[in-house]
Each structure stands twice: as structure tokens, then as C-alpha cells.
Enzyme design. Structure first.
Site, PDB file in Angstrom:
ATOM      1  N   GLU A 251      -0.225  -0.599  -5.431  1.00 39.05           N
ATOM      2  CA  GLU A 251       0.557  -0.193  -4.252  1.00 39.05           C
ATOM      3  C   GLU A 251       1.501   0.896  -4.730  1.00 39.05           C
ATOM      4  O   GLU A 251       2.437   0.631  -5.487  1.00 39.05           O
ATOM      5  CB  GLU A 251       1.305  -1.387  -3.670  1.00 39.05           C
ATOM      6  CG  GLU A 251       1.858  -1.113  -2.273  1.00 39.05           C
ATOM      7  CD  GLU A 251       3.328  -0.759  -2.280  1.00 39.05           C
ATOM      8  OE1 GLU A 251       3.638   0.455  -2.198  1.00 39.05           O
ATOM      9  OE2 GLU A 251       4.155  -1.682  -2.366  1.00 39.05           O
ATOM     10  N   CYS A 285       9.021   2.616  -0.766  1.00 37.47           N
ATOM     11  CA  CYS A 285       7.722   3.287  -0.651  1.00 37.47           C
ATOM     12  C   CYS A 285       7.341   3.553   0.798  1.00 37.47           C
ATOM     13  O   CYS A 285       6.583   4.488   1.082  1.00 37.47           O
ATOM     14  CB  CYS A 285       6.642   2.439  -1.320  1.00 37.47           C
ATOM     15  SG  CYS A 285       6.580   0.723  -0.747  1.00 37.47           S
TER      16      CYS A 285
END
Length: 483
Positions: A251, A285
Site C-alpha cells: 500500500e 496516503c
């Protein structure tokens, strides 16, 4: 200052050569943490411990694993204030952010606990008479979890919660930016009685990261790796894992777009963009990096967003007057300043200017962003939001997809059917309609496309990431063979 040791086989130990490193607080420049700097020998000891513990943990009943994980979740909640204090000193955000971290991380443990009885298989029709064929999911063995500093409790807990629920043991590689915070997670799990070696925590100096990661990935006992962090480092880990044929869940970075259509509720969209772009100083993120506004409402939207952004104050997170804290490091501040100055020099308009003092940065907006500016492509990972206008739906979708990243996104419109059509065309792992790009829940499938990584964290969907699927047959009657 906190002193942090390694957690290996349930014991707090120094590095084998007694080496340590210091984490400097971005708030005031003092030493926040003095932590053990693990050697390769320490890494081997941690993996060996996890391999030994796997023989016991993997054979526990699902209910017993559930009870221990639930106890860990409760203990984590009880240590909220300790997590907040530690996290603030190491990485500089505010109490609201770390409190949310603990809340979501504890829920991740609870969700994982609920999954221990949901790791099922299937019966598969066979053409062989009397053959009972099954697909059976079993634990892999030792899992390496590598977590970053920006959402330290959430992301480190995510790196181990579902692996543990699936019957694996874990070596957690703590971030050198928050060794005490990540070590505290290991302490919680150990206190909950998971067992010696079920979770081991390695801290290390920044300069030792390449060799530490190489050893963690290459060790024969390690069966899976999961990593959350930058795309640059994620590629290195993927390449390393490929050398040893190890599956890895990644990720990585993001540059989340918000597409605001003419039919949007402007106030709702402005509030969501401000939250998504600036919460935790934009160091998420999923942070909103790009706002794309349809022409008819662009002027009104931009005016309101400027007003909203101007009202948000960053500063020392220990002061309740500051909605935002400080950046993770002076190096991060310098990088963001370079991106902003490059955009400004190439013709971008910054209505709120650039205000960076040491690690304190006031949130800002960038109008008239162009493809030749570094900020157009690169993830800022700071309290920065660019704004572009578009005319047609097709143009808006094209702008949203004009990025190497594909993690989170959002679409705003009160015409839900239109918003859904636009959402379907955005190449991202996550898309929220009339909601912020920053959103996470323990049970949701979380991950990205393109350079934002591959695989999915989150509850049931991640079972496949952390188990082996075995084909097992039982021949229930005599079988004919050709020879």
C-alpha cells in the site's frame, strides 16, 4: 526521552552490539526516543522466535485467538493517552490524530478477532468417482510487517492484525521515525497474552534499513511481507521479494483527486476537501492533493476554499489553539518548499503564499497548476492542495486519471447517478461519493491501483493475502488407475 528496546520472544532486549539511535522530535528538536539499533543477528533472532511461536499459535483454536486479540484491543484503548503522548513527541501531529489512530487500530484488532472463525474453504466438484476435493486455507508461517510513521498506530496494527487472526506469527519492523510508538503496540500484544514470539518488534537506525529489510525478506522462514509506505521504497521491497519468490502486499503513495461537479453541495465539498487535504498536515496516503472543479461553480468554490484554508492554523501540537501540528521533519519541510517554489516560479498562483518555519507549515493552495510543474506529478505529503478547472465530464475524468497513483479519490454531486458514473471511471482502489478522500474502517477493502500498490488490507478480503490455499482430496472408494 524514552528508551526503547527490541521485543524478541516476549523479552525486552538491547541490540546484540548495544548500538542505539536517536529520534529527534519535530516539535522542539529535543531527543524524543533513544532506541535499540538492531543488527542482522537480532533480525535472525526475531524471525527464529516467530517461527518457534508459529508451532503453538497456529494450532490454537479460533476462539482462543479471538479472545486474546480482543483483550489486546481493550488494552490498546486503555493506553490511549500513552500512545498520544508518545506519538506527538516522535512525529509531531496533534492529540486528535493519535486518538483516532488508537480508536481505529483497536477496532482493527476487534475486526481481526471476528475473522478467526471466518477463514473457510470450499468443496470442489471432482470428475473422479468417490473423490472428495477441498480448498483449505491454512496459515503461512512468519509474516513480516513494515509500517510507516505517518499513521503509526493504525498502520502498524494493520500490518499484524489479520496475519495474527489467520494463525501466522509476525515480525514488525518499526519505523525509525517512531520506534517508541511502534514498540508500544508490541507491548500491548504481549501484555494481552498472545504468547512469547507471536509478535516481535525490531527497531533500527535509518542507515541500516537496506540490510535489515534485505534480511527480513530473504530469510527462509519468512513467507509473506506487507509494506505500507512510499512508492519508491515499495518498488525496492517488491524487487527484493521477487528475488526470493515471496508474495508481498503493498500500500503505497497517492495523489488523491476530488472531482467537484456543477451539482455539488459547495459547502460540503469545501469542508471535505479541507479535511482531506490538511488533516495530519496532509501526511496521509489518502490526502486530497488535487481538486478538480467544474466551471460553473469554480469561482464560488475557490473563494470558499481559500477562506476555509486561511482559518486553519498549524503549530505546536501541545497547544489547543493549533488545529494542525508540525511536519515530520525539517527535511520534509524543505522538500515541500521546493515543490511549491518550483510551481510558483513556473506561473502557479498561491493565494495564501508559502509559510514554512522550521517544521511548522501553514496550509496552502496552488491555483493554475500545470503539467510542467513538479507538484503536478509528485506527492507533496504536506498541507498542500492544487486546484484545476474543467468543463466537460470527460475532461474531469481525464484529469483525475492523469497520475501514476491510484489509491483514493472522491466525487461530489447531488446527482448521485451521475456521481456514480464518474466514480466508476476513476482508476483508483477507493472512491467516495460526497465524502472526503481520507476515510478508513477496519472492515473495508483497502488498497490501490497503478503506483499505489497491489493487494488489499482489511478484514475478510485480506484472508487470501495471509493464508495458503491448499488442495486436499479424500478418496472414499476404490479408484481405477491405468497402470
Amino acid at each position: 526521552m524514552q528508551n526503547v528496546q527490541l521485543l524478541i520472544h516476549g523479552r525486552s532486549v538491547d541490540a546484540s552490539n548495544q548500538a542505539t539511535f536517536e529520534r529527534i522530535s519535530p516539535i522542539d528538536g529535543t531527543v524524543a526516543t533513544k532506541a535499540a539499533a538492531a543488527t542482522l543477528e537480532d533480525v535472525d533472532r526475531a524471525i527464529d522466535s516467530a517461527q518457534q511461536a508459529f508451532k503453538v499459535w497456529s494450532k490454537l483454536s479460533p476462539t482462543e485467538r479471538r479472545l486474546r486479540l480482543l483483550k489486546a484491543a481493550d488494552l490498546m484503548d486503555q493506553k490511549t493517552e500513552q500512545f498520544i503522548e508518545t506519538g506527538m513527541q516522535e512525529t509531531g501531529s496533534n492529540a486528535t490524530w493519535y486518538g483516532f489512530n488508537v480508536h481505529l487500530a483497536a477496532n482493527m484488532l476487534r475486526e481481526a478477532a471476528a475473522m478467526t472463525t471466518q477463514i473457510d474453504g470450499s468443496l470442489i466438484p471432482s470428475d473422479v468417482p468417490g473423490n472428495l476435493a477441498m480448498g483449505v486455507r491454512v496459515p503461512c508461517g512468519v509474516i513480516v510487517g513494515i509500517a510507516p510513521w505517518n499513521a503509526p498506530v493504525i498502520l502498524a496494527t494493520r500490518a499484524l492484525a489479520m496475519p495474527l487472526a489467520c494463525g501466522n506469527t509476525v515480525v514488525l519492523k518499526a519505523s525509525e521515525a517512531c520506534p517508541a510508538t511502534h514498540r508500544l503496540i508490541g507491548e500491548v500484544l504481549h501484555e494481552a497474552g498472545l504468547g512469547e514470539g507471536v509478535v516481535n518488534v525490531i527497531t533500527h537506525a535509518a542507515e541500516d534499513a537496506p540490510q535489515i529489510v534485505e534480511r527480513l525478506v530473504s530469510h527462509p522462514a519468512v513467507k509473506r511481507i506487507n509494506f505500507t509506505g512510499s512508492t519508491k521504497v515499495g518498488k525496492i521491497i517488491a524487487e527484493t521479494a521477487a528475488k526470493y519468490l515471496k508474495p508481498v502486499l503493498l500500500e503505497l503513495g497517492g495523489k488523491a483527486p476530488v472531482v467537484v461537479l456543477n451539482e455539488a453541495d459547495i459547502n460540503e465539498a469545501v469542508n471535505a476537501v479541507a479535511f482531506g487535504a490538511f488533516f495530519n498536515q496532509g501526511q496521509i496516503c489518502m490526502s486530497t492533493e488535487r481538486v478538480l472543479i467544474q466551471d460553473n461553480i469554480a469561482d464560488q468554490f475557490i473563494e470558499k476554499l481559500i477562506e476555509k484554508t486561511r482559518s486553519i492554523q498549524a503549530g505546536n501540537p501541545t497547544s489547543k489553539d493549533n488545529v494542525l501540528g508540525v511536519l515530520e521533519s525539517r527535511r520534509a519541510a524543505n522538500r515541500i518548499q521546493h515543490l511549491l517554489e518550483d510551481a510558483q516560479n513556473k506561473g502557479a498562483d498561491l493565494p495564501l503564499g508559502i509559510h514554512i518555519e522550521d517544521t511548522t507549515m501553514q496550509p496552502t493552495l496552488v491555483l493554475n497548476i500545470k503539467p510542467d510543474m513538479l507538484l503536478y506529478r509528485e506527492e507533496s505529503f504536506g498541507p498542500v492542495c492544487t486546484v484545476q478547472r474543467f468543463s466537460s465530464i470527460e475532461e474531469g475524468v481525464a484529469l483525475a486519471n492523469d497520475s501514476e497513483f491510484g489509491l483514493s479519490s472522491a466525487v461530489f454531486s447531488q446527482n448521485i447517478s451521475l456521481a456514480l458514473e464518474v466514480a466508476k471511471q476513476i482508476d483508483s482502489g477507493i472512491c467516495h461519493i460526497n465524502g472526503a478522500t481520507v476515510h478508513d474502517e477496519a472492515q473495508m477493502p483497502f488498497g490501490g491501483t497503478k503506483s499505489s500498490g497491489y493487494g488489499r488490507f482489511g478484514s475478510k478480503v485480506s484472508v487470501a493475502e495471509f493464508t495458503e490455499l491448499r488442495w486436499i482430496t479424500i478418496q472414499t472408494q476404490s479408484r481405477h488407475y491405468p497402470i
